[in-house]
Write a protein that holds these residues in place. Sequence first.
Motif, mmCIF file in Angstrom:
data_model
loop_
_atom_site.group_PDB
_atom_site.id
_atom_site.type_symbol
_atom_site.label_atom_id
_atom_site.label_comp_id
_atom_site.label_asym_id
_atom_site.label_seq_id
_atom_site.Cartn_x
_atom_site.Cartn_y
_atom_site.Cartn_z
ATOM 1 N N LEU A 127 -4.531 -14.606 -27.543
ATOM 2 C CA LEU A 127 -3.749 -13.375 -27.487
ATOM 3 C C LEU A 127 -3.227 -13.017 -28.880
ATOM 4 O O LEU A 127 -3.220 -11.842 -29.270
ATOM 5 N N THR A 128 -2.815 -14.013 -29.634
ATOM 6 C CA THR A 128 -2.366 -13.775 -31.009
ATOM 7 C C THR A 128 -3.509 -13.238 -31.861
ATOM 8 O O THR A 128 -3.310 -12.351 -32.703
ATOM 9 N N ALA A 129 -4.717 -13.746 -31.643
ATOM 10 C CA ALA A 129 -5.882 -13.256 -32.375
ATOM 11 C C ALA A 129 -6.214 -11.825 -31.979
ATOM 12 O O ALA A 129 -6.618 -11.014 -32.831
ATOM 13 N N MET A 130 -6.061 -11.496 -30.696
ATOM 14 C CA MET A 130 -6.259 -10.115 -30.256
ATOM 15 C C MET A 130 -5.285 -9.183 -30.981
ATOM 16 O O MET A 130 -5.661 -8.120 -31.492
ATOM 17 N N HIS A 131 -4.020 -9.598 -31.040
ATOM 18 C CA HIS A 131 -3.019 -8.800 -31.736
ATOM 19 C C HIS A 131 -3.369 -8.650 -33.217
ATOM 20 O O HIS A 131 -3.246 -7.557 -33.791
ATOM 21 N N ALA A 132 -3.825 -9.729 -33.832
ATOM 22 C CA ALA A 132 -4.200 -9.668 -35.249
ATOM 23 C C ALA A 132 -5.333 -8.675 -35.465
ATOM 24 O O ALA A 132 -5.361 -7.962 -36.476
ATOM 25 N N SER A 133 -6.261 -8.613 -34.515
ATOM 26 C CA SER A 133 -7.358 -7.650 -34.652
ATOM 27 C C SER A 133 -6.839 -6.216 -34.555
ATOM 28 O O SER A 133 -7.403 -5.305 -35.178
ATOM 29 N N LEU A 134 -5.775 -6.008 -33.793
ATOM 30 C CA LEU A 134 -5.166 -4.680 -33.719
ATOM 31 C C LEU A 134 -4.464 -4.323 -35.022
ATOM 32 O O LEU A 134 -4.505 -3.166 -35.460
ATOM 33 N N THR A 135 -3.828 -5.287 -35.647
ATOM 34 C CA THR A 135 -3.120 -5.005 -36.896
ATOM 35 C C THR A 135 -4.081 -4.620 -38.015
ATOM 36 O O THR A 135 -3.659 -4.025 -39.016
ATOM 37 N N ARG A 136 -5.360 -4.943 -37.859
ATOM 38 C CA ARG A 136 -6.343 -4.589 -38.881
ATOM 39 C C ARG A 136 -6.915 -3.186 -38.693
ATOM 40 O O ARG A 136 -7.711 -2.716 -39.510
ATOM 41 N N GLN A 137 -6.517 -2.503 -37.622
ATOM 42 C CA GLN A 137 -7.021 -1.147 -37.381
ATOM 43 C C GLN A 137 -6.399 -0.169 -38.369
ATOM 44 O O GLN A 137 -5.260 -0.333 -38.809
ATOM 45 N N SER A 138 -7.146 0.878 -38.690
ATOM 46 C CA SER A 138 -6.685 1.853 -39.679
ATOM 47 C C SER A 138 -6.072 3.095 -39.054
ATOM 48 O O SER A 138 -5.689 4.017 -39.774
ATOM 49 N N VAL A 139 -5.994 3.146 -37.726
ATOM 50 C CA VAL A 139 -5.366 4.272 -37.042
ATOM 51 C C VAL A 139 -4.189 3.761 -36.218
ATOM 52 O O VAL A 139 -4.103 2.574 -35.889
ATOM 53 N N GLY A 140 -3.276 4.667 -35.877
ATOM 54 C CA GLY A 140 -2.088 4.272 -35.143
ATOM 55 C C GLY A 140 -2.395 3.807 -33.726
ATOM 56 O O GLY A 140 -3.234 4.384 -33.037
ATOM 57 N N ASP A 172 -13.038 -1.808 -37.329
ATOM 58 C CA ASP A 172 -13.104 -0.343 -37.294
ATOM 59 C C ASP A 172 -13.276 0.208 -35.883
ATOM 60 O O ASP A 172 -13.645 1.362 -35.697
ATOM 61 N N ALA A 173 -12.979 -0.612 -34.896
ATOM 62 C CA ALA A 173 -13.208 -0.215 -33.507
ATOM 63 C C ALA A 173 -12.476 1.069 -33.123
ATOM 64 O O ALA A 173 -13.032 1.958 -32.470
ATOM 65 N N MET A 174 -11.218 1.168 -33.505
ATOM 66 C CA MET A 174 -10.427 2.328 -33.113
ATOM 67 C C MET A 174 -10.810 3.572 -33.910
ATOM 68 O O MET A 174 -10.967 4.663 -33.349
ATOM 69 N N SER A 175 -10.963 3.419 -35.207
ATOM 70 C CA SER A 175 -11.214 4.588 -36.052
ATOM 71 C C SER A 175 -12.560 5.227 -35.760
ATOM 72 O O SER A 175 -12.669 6.461 -35.669
ATOM 73 N N VAL A 176 -13.608 4.417 -35.587
ATOM 74 C CA VAL A 176 -14.935 4.990 -35.393
ATOM 75 C C VAL A 176 -15.028 5.731 -34.065
ATOM 76 O O VAL A 176 -15.655 6.801 -33.973
ATOM 77 N N ARG A 177 -14.382 5.222 -33.032
ATOM 78 C CA ARG A 177 -14.431 5.912 -31.737
ATOM 79 C C ARG A 177 -13.464 7.087 -31.688
ATOM 80 O O ARG A 177 -13.775 8.143 -31.126
ATOM 81 N N LEU A 178 -12.280 6.925 -32.279
ATOM 82 C CA LEU A 178 -11.321 8.025 -32.298
ATOM 83 C C LEU A 178 -11.873 9.208 -33.085
ATOM 84 O O LEU A 178 -11.760 10.363 -32.641
ATOM 85 N N ASN A 179 -12.472 8.962 -34.229
ATOM 86 C CA ASN A 179 -13.046 10.044 -35.024
ATOM 87 C C ASN A 179 -14.144 10.769 -34.260
ATOM 88 O O ASN A 179 -14.266 11.999 -34.343
ATOM 89 N N THR A 180 -14.929 10.013 -33.501
ATOM 90 C CA THR A 180 -15.984 10.628 -32.696
ATOM 91 C C THR A 180 -15.388 11.499 -31.597
ATOM 92 O O THR A 180 -15.837 12.635 -31.375
ATOM 93 N N LEU A 181 -14.367 10.988 -30.922
ATOM 94 C CA LEU A 181 -13.725 11.767 -29.868
ATOM 95 C C LEU A 181 -13.092 13.036 -30.416
ATOM 96 O O LEU A 181 -13.235 14.118 -29.833
ATOM 97 N N GLU A 182 -12.392 12.924 -31.519
ATOM 98 C CA GLU A 182 -11.697 14.069 -32.089
ATOM 99 C C GLU A 182 -12.672 15.116 -32.612
ATOM 100 O O GLU A 182 -12.373 16.318 -32.592
#
Length: 247
Positions: free
Chosen positions: A18-31, A95-105
């Motif tokens: 769970l801590t590793a999951m959180h760490a992966s979120l902290t590496r995201q470039s979007v809110g 880049d999981a969040m940014s690449v999908r968010l940019n596509t959606l937007e």
Amino acid sequence: MITVVIASRLREDRLDYLTAMHASLTRQSVGWEAVIALDGASPDRLPAPLAQDPRVRTLALPRSVGAACARNLALAHVRTRYTNWADDDDEFTDDAMSVRLNTLESTGGGWCAGWSEDQYPDGSTTLWRCPTPPGRHEAGDVWTYWKSPADTIPIGPTTILARTDLVRAASMGGLVQGEDYCAALGVTALASGILLPTPVYKYRKWGGQMTAQVAYDQLEAAAREHAWQYGRSLRAVLRRGEDLVHV
């Protein structure tokens, strides 16, 4: 812009994951925010990095209700436009969040997904390409790539970033396993979306995962049959344009 919904019993053997999951979120470039549904677990057991992060909120349930129910109850606490399901023992790519968010937007679709990687104890990974091909898919088309309940599911549920209104309309199925199959089929039946040919999620392979448990196979076939029939029926009803209010 994004809320990640996680259910967890905060088991000792999963806290580091769970801590590793959180760490992966902290590496995201979007809110992002995270809502963790504590499935009968005490908030006192939450690892310090999460407890100290104001972006992480918890929903403490008084008793264990199971992952599907815990996740669905957590949806009431989502306050962002987009939602992503996740498990407490997995990770997102950087880049999981940014690449999908940019596509959606940029496209205005209802959901955007990607491929996932199986992650092994030694740190190595293998890419899993879901049966649904990359590209744009109209509402209901993802189910057509699940030819039989016994086949591999058509898309990775935790790889899907979707509008929150869609996730609420097609939340987790009421199953003890395979509930996320229903969620994935529901969201992709209600709106068009895009599958990207890039990994966005790391699925941890280890002895404590649900699919490794002795009793897993006892209900898996029935869960797949239910989800497959759900996807087929939902697609058929929506394609006919039936007014469900008057059925």
